[in-house]
Design an enzyme around this catalytic site. Sequence first.
Site, mmCIF file in Angstrom:
data_model
loop_
_atom_site.group_PDB
_atom_site.id
_atom_site.type_symbol
_atom_site.label_atom_id
_atom_site.label_comp_id
_atom_site.label_asym_id
_atom_site.label_seq_id
_atom_site.Cartn_x
_atom_site.Cartn_y
_atom_site.Cartn_z
ATOM 1 N N PHE A 188 -2.470 -2.196 7.919
ATOM 2 C CA PHE A 188 -3.464 -3.096 7.352
ATOM 3 C C PHE A 188 -3.812 -4.262 8.288
ATOM 4 C CE2 PHE A 188 -1.894 -0.724 3.793
ATOM 5 C CZ PHE A 188 -3.012 -0.535 2.999
ATOM 6 N N GLU A 189 -2.856 -5.122 8.562
ATOM 7 C CA GLU A 189 -3.182 -6.327 9.322
ATOM 8 C C GLU A 189 -2.061 -6.605 10.305
ATOM 9 O OE1 GLU A 189 -5.721 -10.106 8.026
ATOM 10 O OE2 GLU A 189 -3.696 -10.140 7.212
ATOM 11 N N GLN A 190 -2.253 -6.142 11.518
ATOM 12 C CA GLN A 190 -1.225 -6.233 12.547
ATOM 13 C C GLN A 190 -1.767 -6.996 13.753
ATOM 14 O OE1 GLN A 190 1.364 -3.284 15.447
ATOM 15 N NE2 GLN A 190 0.272 -2.397 13.721
#
Length: 537
Positions: A373-375
């Site tokens: 998702f959000e890296q």
Amino acid sequence: MIRNPILPGFNPDPSICRVGEDYYIATSTFEWYPGVQIHHSRDLVNWRLVRRPLERKSQLDMRGNPDSCGIWAPCLSYADGLFWLVFTDVKRYDGNFKDAHNYIVTSPTIEGEWSDPVYVNSSGFDPSLFHDDDGRKWFLNMQWNHRTESYGGAPKTPAFDGILLQEWDAKTGRLKGPVKNIFAGSPLGLVEGPHLFKRNGWYYLTTAEGGTGYDHAVTMARSRQIDGPYEMHPDVYLITSKDSPDAVLQRAGHGQYVETPGGEAYHTHLCGRPLAPKRRCTLGRETAIQKCVWRDDWLYLAHGGPVPAVHVPAPTDVEPAHAPARIDYRFDGPELSQDFQWLRTPEPERLFSLTERSDALRLFGRESIGSWFEQALVARRQEHHKFCAETMLEFQPETYQQVAGLTHYYNRYKFHAVVVTLHEKLGRVVTVFSCPGDFPHGRMGFPAGSGEAIGDGPVHLAMEIKDNDLQFFYRVGDEAEWKALGPVLDAGVVSDEGGRGEHGSFTGAFAGMVAFDITGRAKPADFLSFTYQPLQS
């Protein structure tokens, strides 16, 4: 001469388009953002990355897309004063379903702003758009059959249920007329990657078959009618290395035909360059091109046989440009170098900033390394079997849940990293994370244990990769000696064949900067430089 691969490193599924004297190649980017790479050349020898057109949330949002999903097999074409780009956004990999959504975007220029996507269909992946000489447009894609034993990492031929053809109405932005299955493929199976072109009254269809591993091939067929029936090439396969295990360019398949202004014939294809002893392609699937000739209205490789060549005659007499021996990236401007990408999200401002510090790339620690998702991971492609990457980092973690460093990264289960974090007893330390494959469980290990205490101040981190071997290094201060950290690691697992093996994944290796903060406080890490240097054999 052209020297293959012309686009080294992760650049698969090459779709080539010529407009006047200019050639463009679009390649797949999968979960990496922005989507689709477009390279430009005027001689088929020297290529330059000029655009990644899918750059806005309204065009592409891949948060939650699994590894090896996202942008598959774009097709680039030019007609009616516009460039047309069709692509698939694949939302699922493992299991029987793919959830593959196909779109079209357009632009009057390659380097300008591209339109928001127009949705086309979801019946299968690998779409292409053919502009016929009567003005009609035709949309093709493979058809996916979920009622089989095919699943991620173990593809089965029945799931690849032929090539679909339907007319595209550019005025209404919709498909119209009947859907026809025009080509079932050869006995090799796994038919995908369709491209149509027309010559001397024949419609020619090239497809990719055999899966994207060592049995890959470009199959060719022709028909007098666009919807068939199609007869197979006398040799069936135009390009393949499947029966030539000693060829330099392996996994050859999935490409597209192009003619020069003078009428010379070429065909692109993807390929891999395996390393002994395990035949792992650590550079992923790369782009190559072959010189072709016409005989009896059939296309053949100019040098004979189906096996692709490393050295290919160029259409013009031109010297290849030499890549710099060392690239030093500084983060003192408002824009990130085009060499870099990040993962999945259309909101990069939540991952990094080039303005919060005028001399650094600031990563905001988000979800863990390997998140879908959000890296916060900013990286560039590995383009050489031997290279060194180095960065300088300022980072003051307050807990072991805050981590920043340098990584050799493929996906959530295949990566190595040298990182700075906090240890309860040692204080600030530098240590190593390693996840050596996605089979059977993808467990991360700690080859350097708790790591080594480093005190305060900037930290220099480096990794040296020589074929299958990776060694991490660090130093504290500009004048200090480099120290090796941890054992020599297996760099070969950071490859398509690493972990669960062929077809388990099919993107490419990156070298980059990473930060995560699983407390949720978004601890920043400042990277003052990044260096990529090819090494001599």
